[in-house]
Write a protein that holds these residues in place. Structure first.
Motif, PDB file in Angstrom:
ATOM      1  N   SER A 105       0.712  -1.374   0.049  1.00  6.82           N
ATOM      2  CA  SER A 105      -0.099  -0.049  -0.033  1.00  6.82           C
ATOM      3  C   SER A 105       0.903   1.218  -0.179  1.00  6.82           C
ATOM      4  O   SER A 105       0.389   2.149  -0.424  1.00  6.82           O
ATOM      5  CB  SER A 105      -0.993   0.001   1.183  1.00  6.82           C
ATOM      6  N   LYS A 117      -3.723   7.089   0.601  1.00  5.08           N
ATOM      7  CA  LYS A 117      -2.413   6.751   1.202  1.00  5.08           C
ATOM      8  C   LYS A 117      -1.174   7.173   0.687  1.00  5.08           C
ATOM      9  O   LYS A 117      -0.911   7.425  -0.483  1.00  5.08           O
ATOM     10  CB  LYS A 117      -2.282   4.908   1.064  1.00  5.08           C
ATOM     11  N   CYS A 128      -4.500  -1.220   3.345  1.00  5.53           N
ATOM     12  CA  CYS A 128      -3.546  -0.809   3.987  1.00  5.53           C
ATOM     13  C   CYS A 128      -2.833  -1.371   5.002  1.00  5.53           C
ATOM     14  O   CYS A 128      -1.566  -1.612   5.339  1.00  5.53           O
ATOM     15  CB  CYS A 128      -3.575   0.688   4.322  1.00  5.53           C
TER      16      CYS A 128
END
Length: 411
Positions: A153, A366, A199
């Motif tokens: 991620s 992210k 994530c």
């Protein structure tokens, strides 16, 4: 539709995990004696990964294998599993190796195809993602590989898939990106497991796409990154970001009772999540409540962004509180950018301490590692990020290791 599919081999098309230590240690004689330990992956959707090349070629697509393993090993595996291909590029075919783009570029050269975002490189780790980026291809990462979700991620692919069969829907591949990136860019969008970037697991953390800092070349063309920055100052992007959040919540197989944003600082007057969540509520179940003041900030931390992860974890302790007793409610905590996760972990701790049930986190984006290319000072080859398997400390290692160069540098 893609004009070429290039595949990594190990842990992408076949499960060679039983030989991972021997391969990392370059113990090729021992590998040769234990090739029978390589296994096919179970079917992902209606096909197994090793069946993809044959199906794609039968449909008229060009297929290549690009691997950092030696040629004898790759050809043995490909024959063992009856995997056809139009081109094979192995370790000895290029001076530089992944994450350098040279092996992918060599495959394209042999195929007579120019690099483009319409071509895909499919792999299982961040080196594959980075190599695809430098080569100018779209990157696809597979969920069935061994790389941790958190690591992937942070160097996320353009497309993240959990089923091999997803790659057979060629008419939809262009819409398989992340929901936040698709909606803010007005791109086609087809929902699947990878529409939301997974994530972390403790707590569960999702993101709606990738955030690229200004130092990353990808920043200039990222509509989602621009929308996140805009949200800090005004609500011009609140409606589209709210749609991203609302539609993502509606895709979950887990439904929260309540959505709470990370609280604003005491010095801030505008709650940047207010209009966003009002827009989001138009897209998810009306039984889900929004509580803008579910958390409050009781201590402002100065210089937080300049701190490392350990400093952040210490500084953020005691910064939040809540006036509610949550009575076992399932809560979705909303943040704008997920970086180290220290802020959200402290918020989750406070919510749990005050009676919340399961708390999950959703970030609009992210934070991504910049794909910087580093050259070995000893031999001039590209370097790659490696990890000490005993200490888990990351370091730069020459891609010529172990036969040509063993130079390393601190990460």
């Amino acid at each position: 539709m893609p004009n070429v599919f290039l595949f990594d081999l190990d842990m992408t098309l076949v499960d060679s995990s039983a030989l991972a230590h021997l391969r990392r240690s370059q113990m090729w004689d021992a590998v040769r004696q234990n090739m029978n330990l390589i296994r096919p992956f179970p079917a992902q959707g209606r096909v197994a990964p090793h069946e993809l090349p044959a199906l794609l070629r039968a449909d008229g697509q060009a297929v290549g294998i690009v691997t950092s393993s030696p040629e004898w090993y790759a050809t043995t595996v490909l024959q063992q599993f009856r995997i056809p291909y139009d081109v094979l590029v192995s370790y000895g075919d290029t001076e530089n190796h992944k994450p350098d783009p040279a092996p992918i570029q060599e495959a394209l050269r042999r195929l007579g195809i120019a690099a483009s975002r319409d071509s895909l490189y499919i792999g299982d780790d961040v080196g594959d993602v980075e190599a695809a980026y430098h080569a100018g291809l779209a990157s696809v990462a597979v969920r069935w590989g061994p790389t941790s979700i958190f690591e992937l991620s942070s160097s996320a692919p353009d497309i993240f898939v959990s089923k091999a069969s997803t790659l057979l829907r060629q008419d939809r591949i262009g819409g398989r990106g992340y929901i936040g990136e698709a909606l803010t860019s007005n791109w086609p969008f087809h929902s699947h497991w990878g529409s939301i970037l997974h994530c972390d697991d403790e707590p569960v953390v999702y993101a709606l796409g990738r955030y690229f800092t200004a130092s990353d070349p990808r920043h200039a063309t990222s509509a989602l990154s621009a929308a996140v920055l805009s949200l800090k100052n005004n609500d011009s992007q609140a409606q589209v970001l709210g749609e991203c959040v609302g539609r993502a919540v509606d895709l979950f197989d887990w439904k929260p009772d309540c959505i709470i944003p990370v609280p604003m600082k005491p010095s801030q007057e505008r709650n940047r999540f207010k209009e966003l969540l009002e827009s989001a509520a138009d897209h998810f179940d009306e039984d889900i409540e929004v509580e803008l003041n579910g958390l409050k900030t009781v201590k402002e931390v100065e210089g937080y962004k300049q701190m490392n992860a350990l400093e952040r974890a210490e500084a953020i302790k005691g910064a939040f509180d809540t006036d509610y007793t949550w009575g076992g409610a399932k809560i979705l905590l909303l943040d704008d950018v997920y970086t180290t996760g220290e802020t959200t972990r402290e918020c989750v701790r406070i919510l749990n301490a005050n009676g919340a049930g399961e708390v999950r986190v959703m970030a609009i984006a992210k934070d991504q590692r910049v794909f910087a290319r580093k050259t070995c000072s000893a031999c001039g080859r590209s370097m790659k990020i490696r990890e000490n398997h005993a200490t888990h400390v990351k370091f730069w290692g020459c891609s010529g290791y172990p036969h040509n160069c063993q130079h390393t540098e601190d990460f």
